[in-house]
Write a protein that holds these residues in place. Structure first.
Motif, PDB file in Angstrom:
ATOM      1  N   THR A   1      61.701  37.417  31.311  1.00 32.45           N
ATOM      2  CA  THR A   1      60.459  37.273  30.544  1.00 32.45           C
ATOM      3  C   THR A   1      59.263  37.151  31.472  1.00 32.45           C
ATOM      4  OG1 THR A   1      61.642  36.181  28.733  1.00 32.45           O
ATOM      5  CG2 THR A   1      59.250  35.856  28.840  1.00 32.45           C
TER       6      THR A   1
ATOM      7  N   ALA B   1      58.477  30.418  27.730  1.00 34.27           N
ATOM      8  CA  ALA B   1      58.568  30.469  26.271  1.00 34.27           C
ATOM      9  C   ALA B   1      57.230  30.909  25.686  1.00 34.27           C
ATOM     10  CB  ALA B   1      58.973  29.101  25.721  1.00 34.27           C
ATOM     11  N   VAL B   2      56.140  30.379  26.234  1.00 38.38           N
ATOM     12  CA  VAL B   2      54.806  30.781  25.770  1.00 38.38           C
ATOM     13  C   VAL B   2      54.554  32.250  26.100  1.00 38.38           C
ATOM     14  CG1 VAL B   2      52.328  30.371  26.008  1.00 38.38           C
ATOM     15  CG2 VAL B   2      53.910  28.432  25.977  1.00 38.38           C
TER      16      VAL B   2
ATOM     17  N   TYR C   1      56.792  34.610  26.348  1.00 33.26           N
ATOM     18  CA  TYR C   1      57.582  35.412  25.404  1.00 33.26           C
ATOM     19  C   TYR C   1      56.868  35.498  24.064  1.00 33.26           C
ATOM     20  CZ  TYR C   1      61.483  37.014  22.557  1.00 33.26           C
ATOM     21  OH  TYR C   1      62.277  37.734  21.703  1.00 33.26           O
ATOM     22  N   TRP C   2      56.338  34.369  23.618  1.00 34.74           N
ATOM     23  CA  TRP C   2      55.602  34.336  22.349  1.00 34.74           C
ATOM     24  C   TRP C   2      54.370  35.232  22.416  1.00 34.74           C
ATOM     25  CZ3 TRP C   2      50.859  31.395  21.400  1.00 34.74           C
ATOM     26  CH2 TRP C   2      50.476  31.413  20.055  1.00 34.74           C
ATOM     27  N   GLN C   3      53.656  35.179  23.541  1.00 34.65           N
ATOM     28  CA  GLN C   3      52.467  36.009  23.697  1.00 34.65           C
ATOM     29  C   GLN C   3      52.811  37.490  23.610  1.00 34.65           C
ATOM     30  OE1 GLN C   3      49.393  35.216  23.805  1.00 34.65           O
ATOM     31  NE2 GLN C   3      48.956  33.377  24.983  1.00 34.65           N
TER      32      GLN C   3
ATOM     33  N   ASN D   1      55.364  38.936  22.142  1.00 32.33           N
ATOM     34  CA  ASN D   1      56.122  39.389  20.979  1.00 32.33           C
ATOM     35  C   ASN D   1      55.527  38.963  19.645  1.00 32.33           C
ATOM     36  OD1 ASN D   1      58.838  40.616  22.090  1.00 32.33           O
ATOM     37  ND2 ASN D   1      58.399  38.806  23.330  1.00 32.33           N
ATOM     38  N   ARG D   2      54.276  38.575  19.652  1.00 33.67           N
ATOM     39  CA  ARG D   2      53.670  38.199  18.379  1.00 33.67           C
ATOM     40  C   ARG D   2      52.670  39.241  17.900  1.00 33.67           C
ATOM     41  NH1 ARG D   2      48.824  33.878  19.138  1.00 33.67           N
ATOM     42  NH2 ARG D   2      47.987  34.603  21.108  1.00 33.67           N
TER      43      ARG D   2
END
Length: 746
Positions: A125, A434-435, A437-439, A441-442
């Motif tokens: 990631t 984790a942040v 990945y969120w950035q 995939n959102r």
């Protein structure tokens, strides 16, 4: 219509920079509408996903680095593999058997496997995110970008980086002292051995590039591998262990292992053991720096694959074998459990090399973070100068001295590892990625929207268009802000008349017989305005103003706008802009970035959320440039003035009313005219006059309201809402010729 004024004349080739600059705050760009391809550069949206790797950005960064005397981006993936191995194959491996003795087989092995899987996921990631943002040079940059270009996140990451690395360097100083103590039978005070370890560390940390450090990492990994191998051999052939963490053999009974935690294990013991394992699997704090020094950072997954295989083997197999033979007598590090001092010395001797060189890697990354902030963009930062090397040595020495202090304060190996795991592992091992990945995939929601409830659904905007600044448009809650301009409904298509570029030597020249494009601005309906509305799309390296509504606008330091256009494959558009959208006193790409960041981000209809889930990175950037060009093409200021008999001259002056009238007749509404130069009352002709207006014509703004999206160029023209600053006296205005060497030949 015009008068002759020989006293105020300037020769045709004279540079009138002083007058032309006047009150202008920044450079201007030009545009030759003859080369614009309406069919090619229409409002089409590409239904493609964002590129996973910014190849053009990476290549540009590598080329820039290779132009320096000290080249950092030189590592191959093979060298990166050795660097990773040297970093990871360290003394902490020798504490994993102790963790098994505390947790037991089941919980211990499970913790190792889960930590390993999470390591792989988070590392991949991290690499994906950096490939989208290749300007990231260290974990601090990573934190800055992943938390929305937050300065607080950057400072916090910097503190955590230095704290983690310096404490870890202190751990290795402590271990080097223990090795020397063991080998010398405690012939000197531990403090002296700590100082010896510190001095050796400073010497081995002096190489500036990780490419050179990777050579030492090979030797480090080999030495640590020998230490592990000898420890395993001695553990298997000895009659029994010498001692455990609390008791000598055989005071705690025969050697035995446990499937679950042994009786009497406390919560603190178990957490220490788990953190000990976790610490081994979270080296990502260094990875952004490693990637930033690879010649092809795209190849980092190859090095990561090598490291992962090595980790799963070394972090599980040797500790398991050691625990099998040592049982409850396993110490941390496990060398102390060997039966004889001869065994301990033979295996422990190799550790000193790994301890110093691994600490050197952490010192290198830490020093680079500080060095870059101290030296900035000075030539010393990447040159072999006495100043550069002197500062590097000073920073390195300070880091090692502070680490030595930690080595004196925290004398326990287990406490060192547990402290590091508790303080830093959650951030640099999990939360940051984790942040990220969120950035990634959102969808387009990763970008700030002007309105909190803007939907990312694709839009056709097929209904009857609503005119900006109308009562219906101002009812923001009941209109689609992506189909109606609601944030800045008063549009200003702005142009400049320059006489030079200041970069003629770089072939940055003005077009003939044409005003130049300044920009397309979204003013509020009352004529006021805002600026720099989206920090995520701030590409301006020299923001002006530097603060908006109490918030600092940070200078952009990533790839330039022209590289973004190349990455988007808008090569025809870029070639056209380079030839015709020409800035003054700065590279044109910097001016394009200024116009987009300051103004385009304040259009509701250019908001990233409006492009839907299939938004392609920089699609809004490209479309803004196309739209600004479309407006400019419909406003041939030079031609309109020429048709009225008003042409550039160094000997003739004009009246403001004539210029304004000619443009109002052609456009249908009165535009704003702006002037620089001296006030009329300070000129020879206007002496003692009460007219304090400026006297050199250099800008025009055409105002309009948009029916629907500004991108469609369906507008309703309106009169200027801004008062001119030009002199109103008859014959007061100069409309100077351009310097001949500043104009591009047709």
């Amino acid at each position: 219509m015009f008068t002759s004024n020989g006293a105020e004349s300037i020769g045709a080739d004279t540079d009138v920079a002083g007058d032309q600059l006047g009150d202008a705050d920044y450079s201007r760009a030009s545009l030759d509408h003859e080369h614009f391809d309406e069919e090619k550069y229409g409002d089409e949206k590409l239904d493609t996903t964002e590129s996973e790797i910014n190849e053009a950005d990476i290549q540009a960064l590598v080329e820039e680095d290779h132009g320096h005397e000290i080249k950092l981006r030189t590592m191959s993936w093979q060298k990166a593999s050795w660097l990773l191995a040297g970093d990871q194959v360290g003394l902490a491996v020798m504490s994993q058997a102790w963790s098994l003795s505390v947790l037991g087989w089941a919980a211990g092995i499970m913790t190792m496997l889960v930590a390993g899987v999470l390591f792989v996921v988070t590392s991949i990631t991290m690499h994906r995110y950096i490939m989208r943002n290749p300007q990231i040079k260290d974990i601090c940059d990573f934190g800055y970008y992943v938390f929305g270009k937050s300065r607080v996140a950057y400072v916090f990451s910097g503190f955590m980086l230095l704290a983690n690395n310096i404490i870890l360097i202190g751990f290795h100083i402590l271990m080097s002292a223990r090795v020397l103590n063991t080998l010398s039978d405690h012939s000197l005070c531990t403090v002296v051995f700590n100082i010896i370890g510190m001095v050796m560390g400073i010497v081995f940390s002096l190489p500036r590039t990780l490419h050179h450090v990777s050579f030492m990492s090979m030797f480090s990994a080999f030495c640590m591998g020998m230490a592990i191998l000898l420890w395993l051999i001695f553990s298997g052939i000895q009659d029994h262990p010498m001692q455990g963490p609390k008791k000598l053999f055989p005071d705690d009974g025969p050697v035995r292992t446990y499937a679950r935690s042994p009786p009497g294990t406390t919560w603190v013991d178990a957490m220490n053991a788990m953190l000990n394992i976790t610490f081994m699997w979270v080296p990502q704090i260094l990875f952004p720096t490693f990637i930033a020094e690879m010649e092809r950072p795209q190849d980092f997954p190859k090095a990561l694959a090598v490291l992962t295989g090595l980790q799963f083997f070394l972090f599980i197999i040797p500790p398991s074998i050691g625990y099998y033979y040592l049982g409850q007598y396993t110490t941390s590090p496990a060398f102390a459990s060997l039966q004889t001092y001869t065994y301990q010395k033979a295996s422990f001797a190799f550790v000193i090399v790994a301890s110093i060189l691994i600490a050197g890697i952490y010192a290198n990354v830490s020093a680079k973070f500080i060095y870059a902030r101290v030296m900035g963009k000075s030539r010393h930062a990447h040159s072999n100068t006495a100043t550069g090397w002197g500062m590097w040595f000073l920073i390195m020495a300070v880091i090692w001295v502070v680490a030595w202090i930690f080595a004196e304060v925290i004398p326990s190996v287990g406490d060192f590892l547990s402290l590091l795991g508790a303080a830093f592992d959650s951030f640099f091992g999990f939360i940051f990625f984790a942040v990220a990945y969120w950035q990634m995939n959102r969808g387009s929601a990763a970008y700030a929207a002007l309105y909190d409830n803007t939907s990312v659904a694709n839009r056709t905007c097929g209904n009857k268009p609503i005119t900006s600044c109308s009562l219906q448009a101002l009812d923001v809650g009941n209109v689609d802000t992506c189909c109606t301009e609601t944030f800045g409904g008063l549009l200003a298509s702005t142009q400049f008349w320059d006489t030079y570029t200041g970069r003629e030597d770089a072939n940055q020249l003005l077009p003939q017989d044409q005003w130049t494009l300044h920009g397309l601005w979204p003013d509020f309906c009352n004529g006021s305005f805002t600026q720099y509305c989206d920090a995520d799309r701030q590409y301006d390296p020299h923001p002006s103003p530097a603060e908006v509504n109490g918030q600092k606008v940070l200078p952009y330091q990533g790839p330039s706008v022209d590289i973004m256009l190349k990455d988007y494959n808008a090569t025809d558009l870029l070639a056209w802009m380079e030839k015709n959208w020409v800035a003054q006193n700065q590279p044109s790409a910097e001016f394009w970035a200024h116009e987009f960041s300051k103004h385009a981000t304040c259009f509701s209809t250019f908001d990233v959320a409006c492009y839907g889930k299939h938004y392609r990175k920089h699609e809004d950037l490209v479309q803004f440039f196309e739209t600004a060009i479309k407006y400019f093409n419909s406003l041939p200021t030079y031609k309109w003035l020429q048709e009225a008999g008003i042409t550039p001259s160094n000997t003739t002056t004009y009246s403001l009313s004539d210029i304004s009238g000619a443009l109002a007749d052609a456009y249908g509404k009165t535009p704003y005219l702006g002037c620089s130069g001296s006030p009329y009352s300070e000129t020879e002709k206007g002496r003692n006059s009460m007219d304090h207006g400026r006297t050199v014509l250099n800008e025009v703004w055409y105002f309009s309201h948009a029916n629907g999206r500004p991108q469609e160029h369906d507008i309703e023209k309106v009169d200027s809402v801004t008062k001119t600053n030009c002199a109103k006296s008859p014959g007061a205005i100069h409309y100077y010729e351009r310097a001949k060497n500043s104009v591009r030949e047709k």
